[in-house]
Scaffold this active site. Sequence first.
Site, PDB file in Angstrom:
ATOM      1  N   ASP A 159      -0.925  22.140 -12.273  1.00  0.00           N
ATOM      2  CA  ASP A 159      -1.458  21.035 -13.067  1.00  0.00           C
ATOM      3  C   ASP A 159      -0.920  21.224 -14.483  1.00  0.00           C
ATOM      4  OD1 ASP A 159      -2.910  19.309 -14.662  1.00  0.00           O
ATOM      5  OD2 ASP A 159      -4.815  19.627 -13.618  1.00  0.00           O
ATOM      6  N   TYR A 182      -9.379  22.270 -14.884  1.00  0.00           N
ATOM      7  CA  TYR A 182     -10.134  21.032 -15.104  1.00  0.00           C
ATOM      8  C   TYR A 182     -11.420  21.096 -14.277  1.00  0.00           C
ATOM      9  CZ  TYR A 182     -11.632  16.250 -14.649  1.00  0.00           C
ATOM     10  OH  TYR A 182     -12.403  15.130 -14.619  1.00  0.00           O
ATOM     11  N   LYS A 240      -3.561  11.006 -19.277  1.00  0.00           N
ATOM     12  CA  LYS A 240      -3.533  11.726 -20.550  1.00  0.00           C
ATOM     13  C   LYS A 240      -2.243  11.405 -21.309  1.00  0.00           C
ATOM     14  CE  LYS A 240      -7.522  13.387 -19.315  1.00  0.00           C
ATOM     15  NZ  LYS A 240      -7.604  13.115 -17.894  1.00  0.00           N
ATOM     16  N   ARG A 289       0.829  -1.224   0.000  1.00  0.00           N
ATOM     17  CA  ARG A 289       0.000   0.000   0.000  1.00  0.00           C
ATOM     18  C   ARG A 289       0.855   1.263   0.000  1.00  0.00           C
ATOM     19  NH1 ARG A 289      -2.184   1.742   4.541  1.00  0.00           N
ATOM     20  NH2 ARG A 289      -2.805  -0.282   5.297  1.00  0.00           N
TER      21      ARG A 289
HETATM   22  N1  PLP Z   1      -6.291  17.752 -14.690  1.00  0.00           N
HETATM   23  C1  PLP Z   1      -6.624  17.898 -15.980  1.00  0.00           C
HETATM   24  C2  PLP Z   1      -6.087  19.076 -16.740  1.00  0.00           C
HETATM   25  C3  PLP Z   1      -7.479  16.990 -16.605  1.00  0.00           C
HETATM   26  O1  PLP Z   1      -7.811  17.162 -17.895  1.00  0.00           O
HETATM   27  C4  PLP Z   1      -7.986  15.891 -15.861  1.00  0.00           C
HETATM   28  C5  PLP Z   1      -8.896  14.909 -16.465  1.00  0.00           C
HETATM   29  O2  PLP Z   1      -9.459  15.145 -17.518  1.00  0.00           O
HETATM   30  C6  PLP Z   1      -7.608  15.771 -14.516  1.00  0.00           C
HETATM   31  C7  PLP Z   1      -6.761  16.708 -13.967  1.00  0.00           C
HETATM   32  C8  PLP Z   1      -8.135  14.631 -13.673  1.00  0.00           C
HETATM   33  O3  PLP Z   1      -7.438  13.470 -14.002  1.00  0.00           O
HETATM   34  P1  PLP Z   1      -8.011  11.983 -13.869  1.00  0.00           P
HETATM   35  O4  PLP Z   1      -9.153  11.845 -14.846  1.00  0.00           O
HETATM   36  O5  PLP Z   1      -6.832  11.114 -14.190  1.00  0.00           O
HETATM   37  O6  PLP Z   1      -8.485  11.817 -12.465  1.00  0.00           O
END
Ligand code: PLP
Length: 413
Positions: free
Chosen positions: A207, A134, A232, A81
């Site tokens: 991010d 996001y 992604k 874990r």
């Molecule tokens: N950050 C961005 C810019 C995203 O496009 C996404 C998902 O589309 C995320 C975070 C969240 O990621 P996850 O879908 O892997 O949880």
Amino acid sequence: MSRTNAPETDPDAGLDAGLDAGRGDDPAPLSAAEWSPRTLAAQAMGHIDPVTRAVVPPLHLSTTFLRDADNAYRSGFSYARPDNATVREAEGVIAALEGAQAGALLFGSGMAAAAAVFSALSPGDHVVAPEVMYWGLKRWLRQEADRLGLAVDFVAMDDPRAVRAAIVPGRTWLVWAETPGNPLCTVTDLAGVAEIAHAAGARLAVDSTAASPILTRPLEHGADLVMHSATKILNGHSDVVAGVLAAARADAFWERIVAIRATWGAILGPFEAYLLMRGLRTLPLRASAQCAGAQHLAERLSDHPRVSAVLYPGLPDHPGHAVAARQMRGGFGFMLSFRVVGGEAAAIDTAARVRLWKRATSLGGVESLIEHRASVEGPTTPCPPDLLRLSTGIEDPDDLFRDLDAALRAAHA
Ligand code: PLP
């Protein structure tokens, strides 16, 4: 057959030699200081399995590990874990690509990685976050921040004056940025925002999903923490859900995040880590092809009679172009959005008529995706209703344009 050739040609010949670990001539792992990102990624840091000398590291599935007779755990592993050897391999590649001194931590999703950061803050802390980010994370912050005792202000992160004005001296602990911002492709000046955050005693977390470490290394621009949805482009094959954090420093905040991942059980599974590492090996090549495709499409769509606007930082008239040109290299990303003449109905009809593009959510895979974001994000979206978001894959950009062009021309308003 000569005796010296036997180990290479006889599948059993190596067994006699014993599976004794770590021969003296094993190549050392590649040093990030010496080799380029493309080389580091292609060889996944050049690790050779010390037991079998496998060039592709094995997949470690064991959840538990033998304790030494003197009660120690010299291997560094006790239970799966908190940690796993396959996960560590993938983390090592990402940390090297990001230039992250403290290393990287993989999570079961991008959302799990981001949630770990906000959960490591203390009640009473103030956060400055972007208006364009996001949407799933923005919604989570709106729903959960209160319960965590956090105050969050959403600002235009591409406007340094707005960021400065939002800082609450003595209370702002974290500035969260996302660049390019999904899905409007807003660009944040990372060095500028890092300076504002640090002057107020706050940290900057970025991010960087829509950039990838191939295009931008936020830590080099002053960020303290980088986050990716590894679902992604890092994985790139639309078959793994994963998230990652990489840190400039192994300070108390990072240790708290490490503890959160271990105790909450948020670590990525080993099979997903294995697939992710397989994807990471080709990341620089994919990123380069996907950015070239996105640039090609952005330029051609800009001249299209059925397109009223193209949002892509690689276009010279994009408001963030100069900043993007400074902090991105090798391309401006694989995500772009455009607005369709004729409004929402024309946009939805365009997406309905494509044959090659896939009408699906997500970003960064080798196959190109198209999506009407306002339908996904609902009434609080910053997206205009006539906007379609594209994730450019590795197909021939001319084919991708031809398909879009035909759909745009046939679409009804
Ligand atoms: N950050 C961005 C810019 C995203 O496009 C996404 C998902 O589309 C995320 C975070 C969240 O990621 P996850 O879908 O892997 O949880």
